[in-house]
Design a protein around this motif. Structure first.
Motif, PDB file in Angstrom:
ATOM      1  N   ALA A  40       0.837  -1.214   0.000  1.00 34.38           N
ATOM      2  CA  ALA A  40       0.000   0.000   0.000  1.00 34.38           C
ATOM      3  C   ALA A  40       0.870   1.262   0.000  1.00 34.38           C
ATOM      4  O   ALA A  40       0.884   2.021   0.968  1.00 34.38           O
ATOM      5  CB  ALA A  40      -0.937  -0.018   1.203  1.00 34.38           C
TER       6      ALA A  40
ATOM      7  N   LEU B 212      -3.054   3.878   1.708  1.00 27.23           N
ATOM      8  CA  LEU B 212      -2.944   4.502   0.384  1.00 27.23           C
ATOM      9  C   LEU B 212      -3.123   6.013   0.486  1.00 27.23           C
ATOM     10  O   LEU B 212      -2.535   6.777  -0.267  1.00 27.23           O
ATOM     11  CB  LEU B 212      -4.028   3.975  -0.573  1.00 27.23           C
ATOM     12  CG  LEU B 212      -3.885   2.609  -1.236  1.00 27.23           C
ATOM     13  CD1 LEU B 212      -4.957   2.454  -2.300  1.00 27.23           C
ATOM     14  CD2 LEU B 212      -2.512   2.405  -1.836  1.00 27.23           C
TER      15      LEU B 212
ATOM     16  N   PHE C 163      -5.777  -0.873   4.420  1.00 24.95           N
ATOM     17  CA  PHE C 163      -5.098  -0.748   3.124  1.00 24.95           C
ATOM     18  C   PHE C 163      -5.444   0.601   2.479  1.00 24.95           C
ATOM     19  O   PHE C 163      -4.561   1.347   2.053  1.00 24.95           O
ATOM     20  CB  PHE C 163      -5.522  -1.915   2.213  1.00 24.95           C
ATOM     21  CG  PHE C 163      -4.864  -1.916   0.866  1.00 24.95           C
ATOM     22  CD1 PHE C 163      -3.597  -2.467   0.708  1.00 24.95           C
ATOM     23  CD2 PHE C 163      -5.484  -1.374  -0.245  1.00 24.95           C
ATOM     24  CE1 PHE C 163      -2.969  -2.476  -0.533  1.00 24.95           C
ATOM     25  CE2 PHE C 163      -4.873  -1.368  -1.487  1.00 24.95           C
ATOM     26  CZ  PHE C 163      -3.610  -1.927  -1.631  1.00 24.95           C
TER      27      PHE C 163
ATOM     28  N   HIS D   3      -4.102  -2.071  -7.960  1.00 24.42           N
ATOM     29  CA  HIS D   3      -4.153  -3.114  -6.940  1.00 24.42           C
ATOM     30  C   HIS D   3      -5.428  -3.915  -7.155  1.00 24.42           C
ATOM     31  O   HIS D   3      -6.437  -3.379  -7.626  1.00 24.42           O
ATOM     32  CB  HIS D   3      -4.245  -2.500  -5.537  1.00 24.42           C
ATOM     33  CG  HIS D   3      -3.063  -1.658  -5.151  1.00 24.42           C
ATOM     34  ND1 HIS D   3      -1.882  -2.193  -4.720  1.00 24.42           N
ATOM     35  CD2 HIS D   3      -2.897  -0.319  -5.135  1.00 24.42           C
ATOM     36  CE1 HIS D   3      -1.030  -1.224  -4.434  1.00 24.42           C
ATOM     37  NE2 HIS D   3      -1.623  -0.063  -4.683  1.00 24.42           N
TER      38      HIS D   3
END
Ligand code: AMP
Ligand code: MG
Length: 411
Positions: free
Chosen positions: A24, A327, A323, A301
């Motif tokens: 991430a 980010l 996650f 992703h």
């Protein structure tokens, strides 16, 4: 001896999360947004105050400002020499007088206390009788007691809340620089899925169910500040799955899917992602929520969640949420649990770490939803959080357990 047919080793949640977070990398790009619109966004830099708050000593009561040394004894009456309302400033307080003052008004020079009006009596001659002798400093809010000049009031990597917007505004920030929103493509897999509104409940074909995951996943993504492209339902066919993934990969930071992530013949996510990029399929040692996939499709992703609604919901909260926050540059993504007393019995601990749907009762304990099946969405609506139960542990009434409130996970 290990054979190819043997089930893969299950990964612990902590290992899975650590591995997921290594992928991430915070998104590049920042945005300057109005403080009004910054709720939930993540700060790119520290917010430093150019001034002190409050800017000056001021009264925290409606009453009378005075000099304590002028009052030898209670019930002394002093004349009112000035009137100071919030927004105006007074002059130096003349000795042996009081200033009529209101909440938020600056203290006049020379005054060292405020007596609230409830403790005063205005006499017919206009003088004010002070019933209680004040202590120096009483009912004064000190300059800088909230924020000192140069203080970091909000830090880089902090996710803004309604309260932090107020704090930013209190130091004069009309705009804030925040990280970019993640762009997420969402789709559900499953030929059994029907969208509410397209077929009436009485007309549902045998085997059909309504698509529930799409609704909570979309809402969860929005709450986390994502821009969601909802790609609907993708049929259980390899070509359709591959096409959907390929289309979603451009212009999105993350492709999130639900269902089809096991290894049955109708589960096409694995071969589809592998044909376009790479995939790590993990069997997580948690219940609910066994199958979980992370990979990449082109520059995007990819995360595949299990189809069972409660599994999908719980794995989103425990893995996708941190996650997505990472980010966005959030520094602290841990979901904190609280010690709580169990007011229930859990007689058979599973070999996997369990996240039991529970809710707090008025007695300060936790009650458990009776049906903990991974398909029972009622449990997450009834519950207000998850009991984090280690593998193999039973729970008896009175035991202290770890509880993660949904308020922690849904914010
Ligand atoms: P799967 O992971 O595709 O094998 O699905 C596991 C279970 O979850 C099956 O009973 C599916 O019907 C159910 N399921 C999958 N996707 C959804 C969805 N979007 N909404 C509700 N249930 C679903
Ligand atoms: Mg399926």
């Amino acid at each position: 001896m290990r054979s190819d047919r043997q089930a893969p080793a299950m990964k612990s949640l902590d290992d899975a999360l650590a591995q997921l977070l290594t992928h991430a990398t915070p998104l590049g790009g920042t945005e300057r947004v109005a403080t009004f619109d910054a709720d939930g966004r993540v700060l790119v830099q520290d917010v430093v105050s150019a001034l002190q708050v409050p800017p000056h000593d001021n009264s925290s009561m409606d009453g009378y400002a005075l000099r304590c040394a002028d009052l030898g004894a209670p019930d002394l009456a002093l004349p009112v020499s000035q009137r100071i309302a919030a927004g105006s400033t007074g002059t130096s307080l003349v000795a042996m007088t009081v200033a009529r003052i209101f909440t938020g008004a600056p203290m006049p020079h020379g005054a060292d206390a405020v007596v609230m009006q409830e403790d005063c009596e205005v006499q017919p001659d206009g003088k004010v009788c002070i019933r209680a002798v004040p202590k120096p400093g009483q009912w004064i809010r000190r300059a800088g007691e909230d924020v000192t000049q140069g203080a970091v009031v909000l830090s880089k990597g902090e996710r803004l809340t309604p309260a932090s917007l107020g704090l930013a505004a209190s130091i004069g920030m009309s705009h804030l620089t925040v990280t970019r929103r993640p762009k997420v493509a969402l789709f559900s897999t499953g030929d059994e899925l029907v969208m509410p509104g397209t077929v009436a409940p009485n007309d549902m074909k045998p085997g059909a169910i309504y698509n529930s995951n799409r609704f909570f996943l979309k809402a969860l993504l929005s709450r986390l500040g994502c821009e969601v492209t909802d790609l609907g339902i993708v049929p259980d066919r390899l070509a359709a799955t591959t096409d959907a993934l390929r289309a979603a990969a451009s212009e999105h930071d993350l492709i999130l899917t639900s269902g089809g992530v096991s290894v049955g013949e109708e589960d096409h996510i694995k071969p589809a992602v592998q044909s376009l990029g790479q995939l790590d399929l993990w069997q997580l040692a948690i219940k609910p929520g066994k199958p979980f996939a992370y990979g990449r499709v082109a520059d995007a992703h990819f995360i595949g969640l299990p189809g069972n609604p409660v599994s999908s919901f719980v794995t989103f909260l425990l893995l996708v949420r941190p996650f997505l926050l990472t980010l966005q540059g959030v520094v602290d993504v841990a979901s904190n649990s609280i010690a709580f007393r169990a007011d229930f019995t859990w007689a058979r601990g599973d070999k996997r770490r369990e996240f039991l749907r529970a809710r707090r009762n008025a007695a300060g304990g936790l009650e458990l939803f009776e049906n903990q099946s991974s398909g029972v969405l009622t449990s997450v609506v009834w519950g207000d959080g998850l009991v984090d139960n280690p593998p193999g542990c039973t729970i008896a009434p009175g035991d202290v357990v770890r509880f993660i409130p949904f308020s922690e996970l849904l914010a």
